[in-house]
Write a protein that holds these residues in place. Sequence first.
Motif, PDB file in Angstrom:
ATOM      1  N   ALA A   5       0.738  -1.164  -0.011  1.00  0.00           N
ATOM      2  CA  ALA A   5       0.025  -0.205  -0.015  1.00  0.00           C
ATOM      3  C   ALA A   5       0.599   1.254   0.087  1.00  0.00           C
ATOM      4  N   HIS A   6       2.233   1.007   0.641  1.00  0.00           N
ATOM      5  CA  HIS A   6       2.883   2.363   0.357  1.00  0.00           C
ATOM      6  C   HIS A   6       4.403   2.212  -0.558  1.00  0.00           C
ATOM      7  N   GLY A   7       3.822   1.236  -1.569  1.00  0.00           N
ATOM      8  CA  GLY A   7       4.783   1.400  -2.781  1.00  0.00           C
ATOM      9  C   GLY A   7       5.942   0.347  -2.624  1.00  0.00           C
ATOM     10  N   ILE A   8       5.967  -0.333  -1.558  1.00  0.00           N
ATOM     11  CA  ILE A   8       7.103  -1.372  -1.557  1.00  0.00           C
ATOM     12  C   ILE A   8       6.708  -2.738  -1.862  1.00  0.00           C
ATOM     13  N   LYS A   9       7.105  -2.952  -3.046  1.00  0.00           N
ATOM     14  CA  LYS A   9       6.106  -4.304  -3.804  1.00  0.00           C
ATOM     15  C   LYS A   9       7.132  -5.418  -4.388  1.00  0.00           C
ATOM     16  N   GLY A  10       6.460  -6.482  -4.599  1.00  0.00           N
ATOM     17  CA  GLY A  10       7.261  -7.638  -5.374  1.00  0.00           C
ATOM     18  C   GLY A  10       8.535  -7.863  -4.936  1.00  0.00           C
ATOM     19  N   ARG A  11       9.552  -7.742  -5.990  1.00  0.00           N
ATOM     20  CA  ARG A  11      10.995  -7.894  -5.707  1.00  0.00           C
ATOM     21  C   ARG A  11      11.661  -7.299  -4.651  1.00  0.00           C
ATOM     22  N   SER A  12      10.776  -6.396  -4.076  1.00  0.00           N
ATOM     23  CA  SER A  12      11.418  -5.367  -3.097  1.00  0.00           C
ATOM     24  C   SER A  12      11.299  -6.144  -1.830  1.00  0.00           C
ATOM     25  N   ILE A  13      10.532  -7.043  -1.513  1.00  0.00           N
ATOM     26  CA  ILE A  13      10.391  -7.986  -0.421  1.00  0.00           C
ATOM     27  C   ILE A  13      10.591  -9.345  -0.425  1.00  0.00           C
ATOM     28  N   MET A  14      11.562  -9.631   0.509  1.00  0.00           N
ATOM     29  CA  MET A  14      12.062 -10.849   0.749  1.00  0.00           C
ATOM     30  C   MET A  14      11.615 -11.713   1.777  1.00  0.00           C
ATOM     31  N   VAL A  15      11.333 -12.798   1.579  1.00  0.00           N
ATOM     32  CA  VAL A  15      10.929 -13.308   3.070  1.00  0.00           C
ATOM     33  C   VAL A  15      11.450 -14.702   3.094  1.00  0.00           C
ATOM     34  N   TYR A  16      12.132 -14.919   4.213  1.00  0.00           N
ATOM     35  CA  TYR A  16      12.702 -15.982   4.644  1.00  0.00           C
ATOM     36  C   TYR A  16      11.987 -17.215   5.132  1.00  0.00           C
ATOM     37  N   THR A  17      12.112 -18.100   4.322  1.00  0.00           N
ATOM     38  CA  THR A  17      11.223 -19.531   4.557  1.00  0.00           C
ATOM     39  C   THR A  17      12.067 -20.653   5.186  1.00  0.00           C
ATOM     40  N   LEU A  18      11.952 -20.633   6.475  1.00  0.00           N
ATOM     41  CA  LEU A  18      13.051 -21.733   7.088  1.00  0.00           C
ATOM     42  C   LEU A  18      12.505 -23.117   6.870  1.00  0.00           C
ATOM     43  N   TYR A  19      13.389 -24.162   6.691  1.00  0.00           N
ATOM     44  CA  TYR A  19      13.128 -25.592   6.364  1.00  0.00           C
ATOM     45  C   TYR A  19      14.053 -26.350   7.360  1.00  0.00           C
ATOM     46  N   ASN A  20      13.669 -27.645   7.182  1.00  0.00           N
ATOM     47  CA  ASN A  20      14.528 -28.734   8.059  1.00  0.00           C
ATOM     48  C   ASN A  20      14.413 -28.211   9.416  1.00  0.00           C
ATOM     49  N   TYR A  21      13.685 -27.683   9.981  1.00  0.00           N
ATOM     50  CA  TYR A  21      13.621 -27.625  11.474  1.00  0.00           C
ATOM     51  C   TYR A  21      12.451 -28.650  12.057  1.00  0.00           C
ATOM     52  N   THR A  22      11.235 -27.811  12.360  1.00  0.00           N
ATOM     53  CA  THR A  22      10.280 -28.680  12.889  1.00  0.00           C
ATOM     54  C   THR A  22       9.294 -28.985  11.972  1.00  0.00           C
ATOM     55  N   ASP A  23       9.337 -28.421  10.838  1.00  0.00           N
ATOM     56  CA  ASP A  23       8.564 -28.514   9.719  1.00  0.00           C
ATOM     57  C   ASP A  23       8.509 -29.713   8.960  1.00  0.00           C
ATOM     58  N   ASP A  24       7.863 -29.818   7.828  1.00  0.00           N
ATOM     59  CA  ASP A  24       7.875 -30.909   6.998  1.00  0.00           C
ATOM     60  C   ASP A  24       7.746 -30.429   5.475  1.00  0.00           C
ATOM     61  N   PRO A  25       8.316 -31.474   4.653  1.00  0.00           N
ATOM     62  CA  PRO A  25       8.181 -30.724   3.086  1.00  0.00           C
ATOM     63  C   PRO A  25       6.862 -30.018   2.744  1.00  0.00           C
ATOM     64  N   GLU A  26       5.527 -30.424   3.190  1.00  0.00           N
ATOM     65  CA  GLU A  26       4.425 -30.076   2.850  1.00  0.00           C
ATOM     66  C   GLU A  26       4.194 -28.767   3.477  1.00  0.00           C
ATOM     67  N   ASP A  27       4.712 -28.419   4.719  1.00  0.00           N
ATOM     68  CA  ASP A  27       4.541 -27.506   5.368  1.00  0.00           C
ATOM     69  C   ASP A  27       5.487 -26.110   4.722  1.00  0.00           C
ATOM     70  N   PHE A  28       6.503 -26.565   4.414  1.00  0.00           N
ATOM     71  CA  PHE A  28       7.601 -25.614   3.762  1.00  0.00           C
ATOM     72  C   PHE A  28       6.899 -25.307   2.429  1.00  0.00           C
ATOM     73  N   PHE A  29       6.513 -26.283   1.636  1.00  0.00           N
ATOM     74  CA  PHE A  29       5.887 -26.031   0.207  1.00  0.00           C
ATOM     75  C   PHE A  29       4.621 -24.973   0.479  1.00  0.00           C
ATOM     76  N   GLU A  30       3.953 -25.309   1.345  1.00  0.00           N
ATOM     77  CA  GLU A  30       2.586 -24.198   1.657  1.00  0.00           C
ATOM     78  C   GLU A  30       3.177 -22.934   1.849  1.00  0.00           C
ATOM     79  N   ARG A  31       4.199 -22.396   2.805  1.00  0.00           N
ATOM     80  CA  ARG A  31       4.568 -21.283   3.030  1.00  0.00           C
ATOM     81  C   ARG A  31       5.251 -20.882   1.634  1.00  0.00           C
ATOM     82  N   VAL A  32       6.101 -21.326   1.144  1.00  0.00           N
ATOM     83  CA  VAL A  32       6.582 -20.650  -0.224  1.00  0.00           C
ATOM     84  C   VAL A  32       5.459 -20.361  -1.023  1.00  0.00           C
TER      85      VAL A  32
END
Length: 364
Positions: free
Chosen positions: A258-285
């Motif tokens: 809404a304030h103009g910071i969009k798309g490739r300007s935002i990066m989201v770290y998605t942790l895996y190999n912790y307490t998650d499983d592959p399906e949980d990780f897939f959903e987050r990505v």
Amino acid sequence: MMLMHILLVEPKYYSQYPPLGLLKISAYHKMLGDTVELIHGCGLPKYKPDRVYVTSLYTWAWRPVWEAVRFYKAMYPKAEVWLGGLYASLLPDHAAKSGADYIHVGLFSEAEDLLPDYAILSESERWRNWDGSIVFTSRGCNNNCGFCAVPLLEGKINLAKRSIKHLIWPGHTKIVLWDNNLLQSPYWRDILSEIEELCRDRNMKVDFNQGLDAALITDEVAERLSKLRYPGRIKVRLGYDYKAKGKFVKRAIERLNAHGIKGRSIMVYTLYNYTDDPEDFFERVRNVLEWGACAYPMRYEPIFALEKNKYISPKWDPQRLEMIQKFRRIVGSGGILPPYNALIEKFKRAKCFDEAFSIWRKKQ
Ligand code: SF4
């Protein structure tokens, strides 16, 4: 008091950033009138040191640290060798076996609020062109993520500063913030005001290097972030470590958008190999891509790991871990998965991790 010659040693491991702790120690010793030299790895200093400080980083990068300690200990048996930094603070007993005379755990408090001696980087081939002031406006974090060493080492938010101007090196063009959770600082508004000023009056750019807490991105924060200047395409980094955090990440992305910071300007770290499983990780990505931001898969390493990429959590297997690496290499851009249409569609259509992370086949 006798003046000393100090040797600062950055062991030969890979790092994107100069050794901030050593730069502060350099400033401290120069303030006392001592002379200081900085060396990368094992080499021959210009002068015989009275004391050697060796720093350290990740626990799994301990071998070059031991090598440096042993090298300088053998070369200068009369000099005290101090070993500090992240690895030494997390694993002091292991670090002591390197042969160092003294293991320093935690921060070097005498130097914590000094302007780091960036001038000494001109002696280093590696860091000669560095032009960023690295700043902690606070230490610690009030959250308690089990995969993170910060609560263990630094506790809750502390040492919060109201001003950081005295930590900005004249002539630098970048401010690199290393706060673990800037928005938890009681002074985050003052700090953002100063950064705004530095961007406006000194043409500086800011890198919120350790990311921002998605749950604390309000409209006010998003608006203020939109007024700053950034050194690269990525402006804001967020963490989406487990599914329950999704509502905060989505809301943060919407507010930033809404304030103009969009798309490739935002990066989201998605942790895996912790307490998650592959399906949980897939959903987050998939969520991140659908919300229009870049996903950065981040493999979990145990805090005290002595080897990199060896740990496999009970819900993962080596093949699937390798699938992510391969997918990032082939489909990603520098390991990042950007929200382009074909990728969003692929993840939307996929029914499971294996389908999502399989590599596209060329049409015959
Ligand atoms: S919010 Fe970040 S710094 Fe704080 S505990 Fe979690 S991972 Fe660590």
